[in-house]
Scaffold this motif. Sequence first.
Motif, PDB file in Angstrom:
ATOM      1  N   GLN A 259       0.833  -1.207   0.000  1.00 37.52           N
ATOM      2  CA  GLN A 259       0.000   0.000   0.000  1.00 37.52           C
ATOM      3  C   GLN A 259       0.868   1.257   0.000  1.00 37.52           C
ATOM      4  O   GLN A 259       0.533   2.254  -0.653  1.00 37.52           O
ATOM      5  CB  GLN A 259      -0.943   0.002   1.202  1.00 37.52           C
ATOM      6  CG  GLN A 259      -2.048  -1.034   1.111  1.00 37.52           C
ATOM      7  CD  GLN A 259      -3.166  -0.782   2.106  1.00 37.52           C
ATOM      8  OE1 GLN A 259      -3.528   0.346   2.376  1.00 37.52           O
ATOM      9  NE2 GLN A 259      -3.722  -1.861   2.636  1.00 37.52           N
ATOM     10  N   GLY A 260       1.971   1.223   0.715  1.00 40.27           N
ATOM     11  CA  GLY A 260       2.884   2.363   0.694  1.00 40.27           C
ATOM     12  C   GLY A 260       3.473   2.589  -0.682  1.00 40.27           C
ATOM     13  O   GLY A 260       3.619   3.734  -1.140  1.00 40.27           O
TER      14      GLY A 260
ATOM     15  N   PHE B 185       0.761   4.059  -2.756  1.00 40.29           N
ATOM     16  CA  PHE B 185       0.543   5.440  -2.295  1.00 40.29           C
ATOM     17  C   PHE B 185       1.473   6.395  -3.023  1.00 40.29           C
ATOM     18  O   PHE B 185       1.032   7.427  -3.548  1.00 40.29           O
ATOM     19  CB  PHE B 185       0.773   5.534  -0.784  1.00 40.29           C
ATOM     20  CG  PHE B 185       0.769   6.952  -0.266  1.00 40.29           C
ATOM     21  CD1 PHE B 185      -0.407   7.550   0.154  1.00 40.29           C
ATOM     22  CD2 PHE B 185       1.947   7.705  -0.216  1.00 40.29           C
ATOM     23  CE1 PHE B 185      -0.406   8.869   0.618  1.00 40.29           C
ATOM     24  CE2 PHE B 185       1.942   9.014   0.247  1.00 40.29           C
ATOM     25  CZ  PHE B 185       0.763   9.587   0.668  1.00 40.29           C
ATOM     26  N   TRP B 186       2.757   6.083  -3.084  1.00 41.89           N
ATOM     27  CA  TRP B 186       3.705   7.007  -3.695  1.00 41.89           C
ATOM     28  C   TRP B 186       3.546   7.084  -5.203  1.00 41.89           C
ATOM     29  O   TRP B 186       3.722   8.153  -5.802  1.00 41.89           O
ATOM     30  CB  TRP B 186       5.137   6.632  -3.314  1.00 41.89           C
ATOM     31  CG  TRP B 186       5.462   7.138  -1.944  1.00 41.89           C
ATOM     32  CD1 TRP B 186       5.590   6.420  -0.794  1.00 41.89           C
ATOM     33  CD2 TRP B 186       5.662   8.507  -1.575  1.00 41.89           C
ATOM     34  NE1 TRP B 186       5.849   7.244   0.271  1.00 41.89           N
ATOM     35  CE2 TRP B 186       5.906   8.533  -0.179  1.00 41.89           C
ATOM     36  CE3 TRP B 186       5.665   9.702  -2.277  1.00 41.89           C
ATOM     37  CZ2 TRP B 186       6.148   9.714   0.514  1.00 41.89           C
ATOM     38  CZ3 TRP B 186       5.896  10.886  -1.584  1.00 41.89           C
ATOM     39  CH2 TRP B 186       6.139  10.888  -0.206  1.00 41.89           C
TER      40      TRP B 186
ATOM     41  N   VAL C 236      -5.857   2.931  -0.458  1.00 45.19           N
ATOM     42  CA  VAL C 236      -4.703   2.366   0.265  1.00 45.19           C
ATOM     43  C   VAL C 236      -4.640   2.990   1.663  1.00 45.19           C
ATOM     44  O   VAL C 236      -3.750   3.791   1.967  1.00 45.19           O
ATOM     45  CB  VAL C 236      -3.385   2.598  -0.512  1.00 45.19           C
ATOM     46  CG1 VAL C 236      -3.287   1.650  -1.693  1.00 45.19           C
ATOM     47  CG2 VAL C 236      -3.255   4.042  -1.013  1.00 45.19           C
TER      48      VAL C 236
ATOM     49  N   GLY D 290      -1.333   2.737   3.501  1.00 43.22           N
ATOM     50  CA  GLY D 290      -0.330   3.611   2.903  1.00 43.22           C
ATOM     51  C   GLY D 290      -0.535   5.060   3.293  1.00 43.22           C
ATOM     52  O   GLY D 290       0.425   5.786   3.583  1.00 43.22           O
TER      53      GLY D 290
ATOM     54  N   TRP E 277       2.170   7.288   5.318  1.00 42.64           N
ATOM     55  CA  TRP E 277       2.854   8.366   4.597  1.00 42.64           C
ATOM     56  C   TRP E 277       2.089   9.683   4.573  1.00 42.64           C
ATOM     57  O   TRP E 277       2.633  10.699   4.134  1.00 42.64           O
ATOM     58  CB  TRP E 277       3.155   7.921   3.176  1.00 42.64           C
ATOM     59  CG  TRP E 277       4.157   6.816   3.116  1.00 42.64           C
ATOM     60  CD1 TRP E 277       3.923   5.496   2.831  1.00 42.64           C
ATOM     61  CD2 TRP E 277       5.557   6.915   3.366  1.00 42.64           C
ATOM     62  NE1 TRP E 277       5.082   4.766   2.878  1.00 42.64           N
ATOM     63  CE2 TRP E 277       6.115   5.622   3.201  1.00 42.64           C
ATOM     64  CE3 TRP E 277       6.404   7.976   3.708  1.00 42.64           C
ATOM     65  CZ2 TRP E 277       7.465   5.361   3.373  1.00 42.64           C
ATOM     66  CZ3 TRP E 277       7.763   7.707   3.875  1.00 42.64           C
ATOM     67  CH2 TRP E 277       8.272   6.427   3.708  1.00 42.64           C
TER      68      TRP E 277
END
Length: 489
Positions: free
Chosen positions: A203-204, A207-208, A262, A265, A269
């Motif tokens: 998920q991270g 996310f980005w 997400v 995420g 973040w």
Amino acid sequence: MTVFLIFFPLLVSLFIFLVRPAQAKTIAFAASVVELLATLYITTQFSKNELFQFVLDVPWIQSLGLNFAVGIDGISLVLVLLTTLLVPGIILSTRNKQFAKPHTFYGLVLMMEMALVGVFVALDGLLFYLFWEIALIPIYFICLIWGGEDRGRITLKFFIYTLAGSLFMLIGLVYLYLATPGEHTFALAALYEAGQALSPGEQGFVFWLMFVAFAIKMPVFPFHTWQPDTYTVAPTQGTMLLSGIMLKMGIYGVIRWLIPMVPAGVAAWGPTAIIISVIGIVYGSCIAIVQKDFKRLIAYSSVAHVGLIAAGTFTLSVVGLQGAMIQMVSHGIVVFGMFYIVDVVAERTKTRTLDSLGGIRNVAPIFATVFVIVMLGSVALPLTSGFVGEFLLINSIFQYQYVLGAIAGLTIILGAVYMLRTFQKSMSGEVNNVTAGFADLTTEEKWVLYPVVVLIILIGIYPAPLLELSEPAVTNLLKVYSNLSASVK
């Protein structure tokens, strides 16, 4: 009705491109007014709940699991209203301007409107991406053909930046598509389910991929470097499209696609996104203070305002998201008015350098009064539209983390510094050789600016209708996010 909102401006734009009528501007303006009336009709028929309405979901490319799925909820409707409200004003703002190839210019504006509406109503991931990319094409050509000095290099930089961000988003969407259970699909609900089922690390990663695309489009620090040059070199109407509507695509993407898709995420973040957004608030404001070019100053002020919207959005509170929704509307209206004011000044005086101006209020009191009201909306004076959104956003950031809230609150102080400085240099003092012949607002210019003044004051006094439109959808989105993030923990 949702399909009509998408395809009506597209059909009119194709007619203008192919037939090349002599009255291209009149036809485009009439089409944009019809689009606005259709949106107002939808608003009157809209049921204020969290559910999507006016939905069409039909198979399109079945082998890819792609449906033509569109619909409207409160979040979508607010941004569709903003889009269809500003486009007639943008066309009207051309006044007596003579564009080379006017049929091409006005056709591109309507095509841009189609793509923007499509982004805000798409309920399929790939369809969302297609509209997102289509929106880049008309604004690229508007800036390239009718832009100012060095437009080729600057427009290419803008195109590469935004295209690169879009490719990151596409990778993220395909990653989620491949994670959908059973037969793969890009349906919004299926992508939500697939994203929520990923591990926190995955998920991270997603996310980005998605956040970079959205951050470039907004843009927020440090993804903003394409923006000041592009806003400055673009024709005024192109800058209005970019700042008034197009940057809202990024905020909308975060709200509609990133937060519920997400949650782990975002939880990991989101604080980083808030910090860089708050840095952008101070950075954009400080750079705006030292600008000598009127248009460039407004461009940097936009970096600061969008940084505040992004920071409030990532607080993941009802107050923050509601503040983001109403501030997107307010910022769109205010920045449209401000860039038009810059255009009037530049057309009258043949300069945008603030040090060359002065004393305009002595010879154009109506123009100066309108400038004051739009300026006060920009600096969030109470009873203006800017106050409602900025109060909610700063409140949400302060509740999230009081130090960040205090830093974000500097936007009001710094905004007052650069806007009052701008007023002092351009409007106050004595007239000079440049401003002595400055004419007051014409009837056509009043038709553009008076509605802006009315909306700034009306939303500032009574923001409830806009807030009530989006609140059920925002509340439901955060309820889903809270449940998911709690289950992850």
